[in-house]
Design a protein around this motif. Structure first.
Motif, mmCIF file in Angstrom:
data_model
loop_
_atom_site.group_PDB
_atom_site.id
_atom_site.type_symbol
_atom_site.label_atom_id
_atom_site.label_comp_id
_atom_site.label_asym_id
_atom_site.label_seq_id
_atom_site.Cartn_x
_atom_site.Cartn_y
_atom_site.Cartn_z
ATOM 1 N N LEU A 191 -12.775 -27.602 18.015
ATOM 2 C CA LEU A 191 -12.641 -26.554 17.002
ATOM 3 C C LEU A 191 -13.245 -25.246 17.489
ATOM 4 N N GLY A 192 -14.376 -25.320 18.188
ATOM 5 C CA GLY A 192 -14.984 -24.110 18.740
ATOM 6 C C GLY A 192 -14.062 -23.434 19.735
ATOM 7 N N TYR A 193 -13.394 -24.230 20.553
ATOM 8 C CA TYR A 193 -12.448 -23.673 21.527
ATOM 9 C C TYR A 193 -11.273 -22.993 20.825
ATOM 10 N N PHE A 194 -10.704 -23.655 19.813
ATOM 11 C CA PHE A 194 -9.546 -23.070 19.129
ATOM 12 C C PHE A 194 -9.920 -21.827 18.326
ATOM 13 N N ARG A 195 -11.172 -21.751 17.835
ATOM 14 C CA ARG A 195 -11.575 -20.528 17.138
ATOM 15 C C ARG A 195 -11.684 -19.363 18.116
ATOM 16 N N LYS A 196 -12.085 -19.677 19.343
ATOM 17 C CA LYS A 196 -12.216 -18.618 20.345
ATOM 18 C C LYS A 196 -10.873 -18.278 20.983
ATOM 19 N N TYR A 197 -10.041 -19.295 21.185
ATOM 20 C CA TYR A 197 -8.736 -19.088 21.822
ATOM 21 C C TYR A 197 -7.647 -19.738 20.979
ATOM 22 N N PRO A 198 -7.332 -19.179 19.825
ATOM 23 C CA PRO A 198 -6.283 -19.799 18.987
ATOM 24 C C PRO A 198 -4.916 -19.681 19.650
ATOM 25 N N PRO A 199 -4.106 -20.728 19.616
ATOM 26 C CA PRO A 199 -2.750 -20.656 20.178
ATOM 27 C C PRO A 199 -1.912 -19.618 19.451
ATOM 28 N N HIS A 200 -0.901 -19.118 20.132
ATOM 29 C CA HIS A 200 -0.007 -18.130 19.520
ATOM 30 C C HIS A 200 0.551 -18.657 18.208
ATOM 31 N N GLY A 201 0.530 -17.831 17.188
ATOM 32 C CA GLY A 201 1.116 -18.215 15.909
ATOM 33 C C GLY A 201 0.200 -19.029 15.036
ATOM 34 N N MET A 202 -1.046 -19.255 15.454
ATOM 35 C CA MET A 202 -1.963 -20.073 14.670
ATOM 36 C C MET A 202 -2.754 -19.207 13.714
ATOM 37 N N LEU A 203 -2.856 -19.660 12.480
ATOM 38 C CA LEU A 203 -3.696 -19.011 11.487
ATOM 39 C C LEU A 203 -5.032 -19.718 11.500
ATOM 40 N N GLU B 81 5.823 -32.791 26.600
ATOM 41 C CA GLU B 81 7.028 -32.903 25.775
ATOM 42 C C GLU B 81 6.754 -32.441 24.351
ATOM 43 N N ARG B 82 5.583 -32.765 23.823
ATOM 44 C CA ARG B 82 5.214 -32.333 22.478
ATOM 45 C C ARG B 82 4.531 -30.974 22.470
ATOM 46 N N ARG B 83 4.452 -30.337 23.634
ATOM 47 C CA ARG B 83 3.842 -29.022 23.791
ATOM 48 C C ARG B 83 2.438 -28.989 23.188
ATOM 49 N N ALA B 84 1.628 -29.918 23.622
ATOM 50 C CA ALA B 84 0.258 -30.007 23.135
ATOM 51 C C ALA B 84 -0.515 -28.742 23.498
ATOM 52 N N ASP B 85 -1.454 -28.372 22.634
ATOM 53 C CA ASP B 85 -2.292 -27.196 22.865
ATOM 54 C C ASP B 85 -3.564 -27.542 23.611
ATOM 55 N N LEU B 86 -3.943 -28.822 23.615
ATOM 56 C CA LEU B 86 -5.116 -29.278 24.346
ATOM 57 C C LEU B 86 -4.953 -30.767 24.607
ATOM 58 N N VAL C 161 -2.639 -15.193 15.115
ATOM 59 C CA VAL C 161 -2.331 -14.807 16.492
ATOM 60 C C VAL C 161 -0.817 -14.654 16.623
ATOM 61 N N ILE C 162 -0.383 -13.497 16.998
ATOM 62 C CA ILE C 162 1.052 -13.199 17.036
ATOM 63 C C ILE C 162 1.715 -13.927 18.197
ATOM 64 N N GLY C 163 2.813 -14.581 17.870
ATOM 65 C CA GLY C 163 3.586 -15.301 18.857
ATOM 66 C C GLY C 163 4.939 -14.663 19.095
ATOM 67 N N PRO C 164 5.702 -15.161 20.063
ATOM 68 C CA PRO C 164 7.040 -14.610 20.345
ATOM 69 C C PRO C 164 7.931 -14.684 19.109
#
Length: 454
Positions: free
Chosen positions: A382-394, A232-237, A410-413
């Protein structure tokens, strides 16, 4: 005359036996507990056998009556916390000679849902009464952190998402379900909540990250509900925190698990998943509702991609836990954990240590060690997000992620080059030059380096 003299004692004997049978059939209420979570207030009656009951409301003042047929109270009713949003208190008495009536004095009108739970390895028969406000409002509003001054922001145009990357933190067990219990009496549910809270504090201090606590108190959340909250909160992990247990007190070390639809990676993993998946039977979930959320949302292609990302995150968390101390197994384990089955949220389950090991149980109770575990988990996240940042994340693209390096977006829709330039206060020409672009064409998933100066 002699016949009458013989019948009278016989009749008295039959009446006595009949009375004893009636008494023997009475169910006893052996204990009553009250739990309050953000969605409801729950009453749990432990009974010696299955029990027939009726629930109905009264007003002026607001009350809820619970009639228990052929029942006797063998324990005191609990006192209610003054801060409970629904309950003033509980009182009980005998009704009709052999029945029991419990009256709940209320602060506001409620809706009541009741269901019975069959005996399991931890509890006998239980009757559960769930109370929610009649007006449909939440029992207790949970304040979610925000980042109004953060320099790192998610991209715009993502309905339903907050400005930050969301890490759902799931403290295992809770409420009716204590989880594993150490030889020193340590409850898994208490340890997992303490570590989860430490992790949430650390996550909230990271620019652009937001912690979402699946439970933040001593109450039980159903396995499917945990998934639903994260989705529901669209969690990234999704990070589920547990403390392992085994029949041997010598077992030790941390483990990290991801979902497997095939066979488990070991017999121990299979056994552990089976134990964790039975938590709803202990924690108190009405399984008669036929909720088929998982069956409806599990899609092979999405799930396979999610499992791949889950494995990446799990490997990084495991590596950091290994730097903290011994690991039980040196590679990521796989098993069919129900709580990891969100189809679109990478999910991992961390067994922080063996609560059944006296030395590890002692460390798990230590606040300093709890924080160290949280720090190790965060480093992996943090290591995971640096390697696979979610769309739109700086993100900070410096080698250590400690600031001062290049930033990437990371460019998002819905993103446009002009919008990204405006959002980060750089010129379009500088953005093009920094990324070797000949025009303004960009694609979802593309990573742009953000120049330090326009």
């Amino acid at each position: 005359m002699l016949v009458n003299r013989l019948i009278s004692p016989l009749l008295l004997l039959l009446l006595a036996v009949s009375a004893q049978c009636v008494c023997a059939e009475q169910a006893s209420v052996q204990g009553t507990r009250v739990w309050t979570d953000p969605a409801k207030t729950r009453l749990v009656f432990e009974t010696s056998s299955a029990i027939t009951h009726r629930v109905f409301p009264l007003d002026d003042p607001d009350r809820l009556v619970i009639d228990l047929d052929d029942a006797v109270m063998q324990s005191n009713l609990p006192k209610v916390d003054l801060g409970d949003p629904l309950l003033v208190g509980l009182r009980g008495g005998v009704r009709g000679g052999s029945h029991l009536r419990i009256v709940l004095d209320l602060k506001q009108p409620v809706r009541a849902k009741s269901f019975a739970l069959s005996p399991n390895e931890r509890y006998g028969h239980r009757l559960v009464i769930d109370l929610t406000p009649k007006d449909g409002s939440s029992v207790r509003r949970v304040a979610l952190p925000s980042f109004p001054n953060s320099a790192v922001r998610k991209g715009a145009g993502r309905p339903g998402r907050g400005p930050a990357v969301i890490v759902a933190i799931d403290a295992g067990h809770g409420g009716e379900d204590p989880g594993a219990i150490g030889s020193g009496g340590t409850l898994e549910k208490d340890v997992t909540l303490a570590i989860a809270r430490e992790l949430a504090k650390l996550v909230d201090r990271e620019p652009g990250l937001e912690a979402l606590m699946i439970r933040d108190g001593d109450y039980y959340v159903g396995l499917q509900e945990r998934i639903a909250i994260a989705r529901e909160r669209r969690a990234d992990l999704f990070v589920s925190i547990h403390a392992d247990a085994f029949s041997s007190a010598n077992a030790k070390g941390s483990s990290v698990y991801t979902l497997s639809y095939g066979g488990a990676s070991s017999e121990a993993a299979k056994w552990l998943a089976s134990r964790e998946n039975s938590a709803d039977l202990i924690g108190g979930v009405d399984l008669s509702t036929g909720d088929d959320l998982l069956a409806n949302v599990l899609m092979d292609m999405t799930q396979n991609a999610t499992i791949e990302h889950s494995t990446e995150a799990a490997a990084m968390v495991l590596a950091n836990l290994g730097r903290l101390g011994v690991v039980h197994r040196g590679d990521v384990q796989r098993a069919g954990f129900a709580v990891l089955k969100a189809p679109d949220v990478p999910s991992i389950l961390v067994e922080t240590a063996f609560i059944s090991n006296p030395d590890e149980e002692k460390r798990l109770r230590d606040r300093g060690h709890q924080r160290e575990l949280a720090e190790a988990i965060l480093a992996g996240v943090l290591g995971y997000f640096r390697k696979y940042p979610p769309h739109g994340m700086l993100v900070d693209a410096s080698p250590q992620g400690g600031g001062g390096g290049a930033r990437e977006y990371v460019i998002g829709p819905g993103d446009t080059l002009s919008g990204i330039a405006k959002q980060h206060s750089v010129s379009i020409s500088a953005l093009r030059a920094r990324n070797g672009l000949n025009d303004d064409m960009i694609r979802v998933g593309q990573v742009l380096a953000i120049p330090e100066d326009s």
